[in-house]
Design a protein around this motif. Structure first.
Motif, PDB file in Angstrom:
ATOM      1  N   UNK A   3       0.917  -0.877  -0.411  1.00 42.55           N
ATOM      2  CA  UNK A   3      -0.150  -0.236  -0.058  1.00 42.55           C
ATOM      3  C   UNK A   3       0.334   1.300   0.025  1.00 42.55           C
ATOM      4  N   UNK A   4       0.398   2.281  -0.908  1.00 45.81           N
ATOM      5  CA  UNK A   4       0.795   3.710  -0.870  1.00 45.81           C
ATOM      6  C   UNK A   4       0.732   4.339   0.831  1.00 45.81           C
ATOM      7  N   UNK A   5       1.713   5.563   1.418  1.00 43.57           N
ATOM      8  CA  UNK A   5       1.192   5.430   2.715  1.00 43.57           C
ATOM      9  C   UNK A   5      -0.560   6.272   2.705  1.00 43.57           C
ATOM     10  N   UNK A   6      -0.870   6.981   1.481  1.00 43.22           N
ATOM     11  CA  UNK A   6      -2.097   7.263   2.082  1.00 43.22           C
ATOM     12  C   UNK A   6      -3.414   6.745   1.416  1.00 43.22           C
ATOM     13  N   UNK A  26      12.448   7.549   7.461  1.00 49.20           N
ATOM     14  CA  UNK A  26      12.590   8.610   7.459  1.00 49.20           C
ATOM     15  C   UNK A  26      11.962   9.250   8.646  1.00 49.20           C
ATOM     16  N   UNK A  27      12.485   9.821   9.376  1.00 49.78           N
ATOM     17  CA  UNK A  27      11.461   9.026  11.095  1.00 49.78           C
ATOM     18  C   UNK A  27       9.773  10.864  10.566  1.00 49.78           C
ATOM     19  N   UNK A  28       9.828  11.405  10.549  1.00 46.20           N
ATOM     20  CA  UNK A  28       8.649  12.212  10.259  1.00 46.20           C
ATOM     21  C   UNK A  28       7.406  11.608   9.222  1.00 46.20           C
ATOM     22  N   UNK A  29       8.326  11.188   7.814  1.00 42.85           N
ATOM     23  CA  UNK A  29       7.406  10.094   6.870  1.00 42.85           C
ATOM     24  C   UNK A  29       6.299   9.146   8.253  1.00 42.85           C
ATOM     25  N   UNK A  30       6.986   7.979   8.905  1.00 40.55           N
ATOM     26  CA  UNK A  30       7.152   7.021   9.300  1.00 40.55           C
ATOM     27  C   UNK A  30       5.773   7.567  10.387  1.00 40.55           C
ATOM     28  N   UNK A  31       6.448   8.429  11.751  1.00 45.46           N
ATOM     29  CA  UNK A  31       5.157   8.746  12.446  1.00 45.46           C
ATOM     30  C   UNK A  31       4.224   9.638  12.073  1.00 45.46           C
ATOM     31  N   UNK A  32       4.025  10.053  10.684  1.00 46.59           N
ATOM     32  CA  UNK A  32       2.754  10.732  10.352  1.00 46.59           C
ATOM     33  C   UNK A  32       1.796   9.164   9.458  1.00 46.59           C
ATOM     34  N   UNK A  33       2.807   8.568   9.358  1.00 42.02           N
ATOM     35  CA  UNK A  33       1.725   7.173   8.629  1.00 42.02           C
ATOM     36  C   UNK A  33       0.834   6.780  10.003  1.00 42.02           C
ATOM     37  N   UNK A 137       6.014   0.586   2.341  1.00 45.00           N
ATOM     38  CA  UNK A 137       7.265   0.962   2.584  1.00 45.00           C
ATOM     39  C   UNK A 137       7.508   1.962   2.368  1.00 45.00           C
ATOM     40  N   UNK A 138       7.479   2.753   3.161  1.00 44.35           N
ATOM     41  CA  UNK A 138       7.789   4.709   2.064  1.00 44.35           C
ATOM     42  C   UNK A 138       9.435   4.466   2.635  1.00 44.35           C
ATOM     43  N   UNK A 139       9.705   5.403   0.813  1.00 40.22           N
ATOM     44  CA  UNK A 139      10.828   5.157   0.440  1.00 40.22           C
ATOM     45  C   UNK A 139      11.554   7.131   0.330  1.00 40.22           C
ATOM     46  N   UNK A 140      12.680   6.980   1.481  1.00 40.97           N
ATOM     47  CA  UNK A 140      13.129   7.959   1.456  1.00 40.97           C
ATOM     48  C   UNK A 140      13.583   9.013   0.154  1.00 40.97           C
ATOM     49  N   UNK A 141      12.666  10.203   0.629  1.00 42.75           N
ATOM     50  CA  UNK A 141      12.707  11.248   0.326  1.00 42.75           C
ATOM     51  C   UNK A 141      14.238  12.116  -0.054  1.00 42.75           C
ATOM     52  N   UNK A 142      14.691  11.771  -1.561  1.00 45.08           N
ATOM     53  CA  UNK A 142      16.417  12.419  -1.746  1.00 45.08           C
ATOM     54  C   UNK A 142      16.500  13.739  -1.926  1.00 45.08           C
ATOM     55  N   UNK A 143      17.614  14.480  -2.083  1.00 48.78           N
ATOM     56  CA  UNK A 143      17.709  15.851  -2.230  1.00 48.78           C
ATOM     57  C   UNK A 143      17.235  16.421  -3.664  1.00 48.78           C
ATOM     58  N   UNK A 144      17.225  15.867  -4.532  1.00 47.39           N
ATOM     59  CA  UNK A 144      16.919  15.948  -5.645  1.00 47.39           C
ATOM     60  C   UNK A 144      14.975  16.208  -5.583  1.00 47.39           C
ATOM     61  N   UNK A 145      13.966  15.952  -5.080  1.00 47.10           N
ATOM     62  CA  UNK A 145      12.964  15.419  -4.619  1.00 47.10           C
ATOM     63  C   UNK A 145      12.659  16.098  -3.534  1.00 47.10           C
TER      64      UNK A 145
END
Length: 351
Positions: A3-6, A26-33, A137-145
């Motif tokens: 599933x996607x987080x949303x 990524x702690x923020x995305x993990x916590x929010x989800x 499985x939430x991937x990390x936001x890289x610098x370009x994103x």
């Protein structure tokens, strides 16, 4: 089911599964989800929550016992397991599949862990789990994103910004999504208006964000990692004087210590400090302070410093008779390499 987080909350609402797994580095995305999922669980009647930390010495029999026991306070229960790594181990693998074979309809299990590896997802065990569970499985936001992510967050807060302003904010937070989120919240408080999108330029960002505080939490943490105790304590006193929220500082400090623990554990397993920092995506301008902290502390020492965060949290909430700023001072002293009167603590180079 992947599933996607949303999608997670809606999927649980429409067709609940006995177990869900949220994984991210990524702690923020993990916590929010996880927070959105917990909220949905409460709305669906899973009003009791049982929390377990899966670490060395954890017995997976506890999962079976928790799943089979009746709730004391509610009709249904959320059983939450925090995993230190994304690999539960052989005992954990068996326990999870055993639970899925005979789940308790009045319980839902939530696993929270670092990001799942690609090779792990391809295993037969994971495919068996996925057939009966929901996995995010939430991937990390890289610098370009990161600029795109910041733009989306600004829009959610009723704000818009030009490219120069967004690039400035991205440079400011150096890939730290929690810091970016907090800065956007500040901007929203200062500028957002109901039912109206406010456009920000680079000068507004500079005025509201870069110069928002004389004492900077990032500088405080880096000084602590470098062992600059006097400088770190000076900044801490300044933040207390300015009215900084201690729980905000605690969240940032604990995030950094958890990252250090992960890197230190990798070093314990034979990885070089340089490789562990690369895997953790440490920015070049921070490698010197992170390396200094890893050289000074063992994994166990870092874990003990992290545990001191509970004292700060309890002091803020009035659960103990203590000053939260004094508790934060003790954490900074330990992190920078000093011994506090309340804690018996030895450095790598000491006895």
């Amino acid at each position: 089911m992947m599933l996607q987080a949303e999608q997670l909350a809606g999927s649980f609402r429409q067709s609940p599964l006995p177990l869900y797994w949220i994984a991210s580095d990524e702690p923020l995305l993990l916590q929010e989800t996880a927070d959105r999922f917990r909220t949905e669980c409460k709305q669906q009647g899973f009003s009791e929550r049982e929390l377990m930390f899966v670490d060395t010495g954890f017995s997976w029999q506890t999962l079976h016992e928790a799943g089979s026991s009746m709730s004391l306070f509610a009709d249904r229960k959320l059983i939450e397991l925090r995993l230190r790594t994304s690999k539960p181990g052989e005992e954990g693998n068996r326990a999870i599949l055993d639970y899925l074979q005979n789940p308790n309809p009045d319980s839902v299990v939530l696993l929270i862990s670092p990001k799942l590896e690609a090779a792990q997802i391809k295993t037969k065990w994971f495919q068996q789990l996925e057939a009966h569970a929901g996995v995010v499985n939430i991937r990390t936001i890289n610098a370009a994103e990161l600029p795109t992510w910041i733009r989306q967050r600004l829009q959610q807060a009723g704000l818009a910004a030009d490219n120069q302003a967004i690039d400035l904010l991205a440079e400011r937070v150096e890939g730290n999504l929690l810091a970016a989120s907090q800065e956007i919240e500040k901007l929203a408080i200062l500028h957002a208006q109901e039912n109206k999108t406010i456009h920000l330029d680079a000068q507004t960002i500079i005025a509201a964000v870069v110069n928002s505080s004389r004492y900077n939490v990032f500088a405080l943490i880096d000084a602590s990692l470098l062992g600059n105790t006097a400088g770190a304590l000076k900044m801490l006193r300044g933040m207390a004087t300015e009215g900084t929220e201690p729980l905000m500082l605690l969240a940032m400090l604990c995030r950094e210590i958890r990252s250090l623990i992960s890197m230190s554990a990798a070093v314990d397993n034979g990885q070089s400090i340089a490789a562990s920092m690369q895997a953790a995506r440490i920015w070049n301008n921070r490698k010197s302070c992170v390396q200094a902290a890893l050289a000074r502390h063992t994994t166990q020492q870092l874990q003990r410093i992290l545990m001191r965060g509970k004292q700060v949290d309890h002091a803020v909430k009035g659960l103990i008779h203590s000053n939260p700023w004094q508790e934060l001072t003790d954490m900074i002293l330990l992190l920078s390499g000093c011994q506090t009167p309340a804690t018996h603590y030895s450095l790598k180079t000491g006895s």
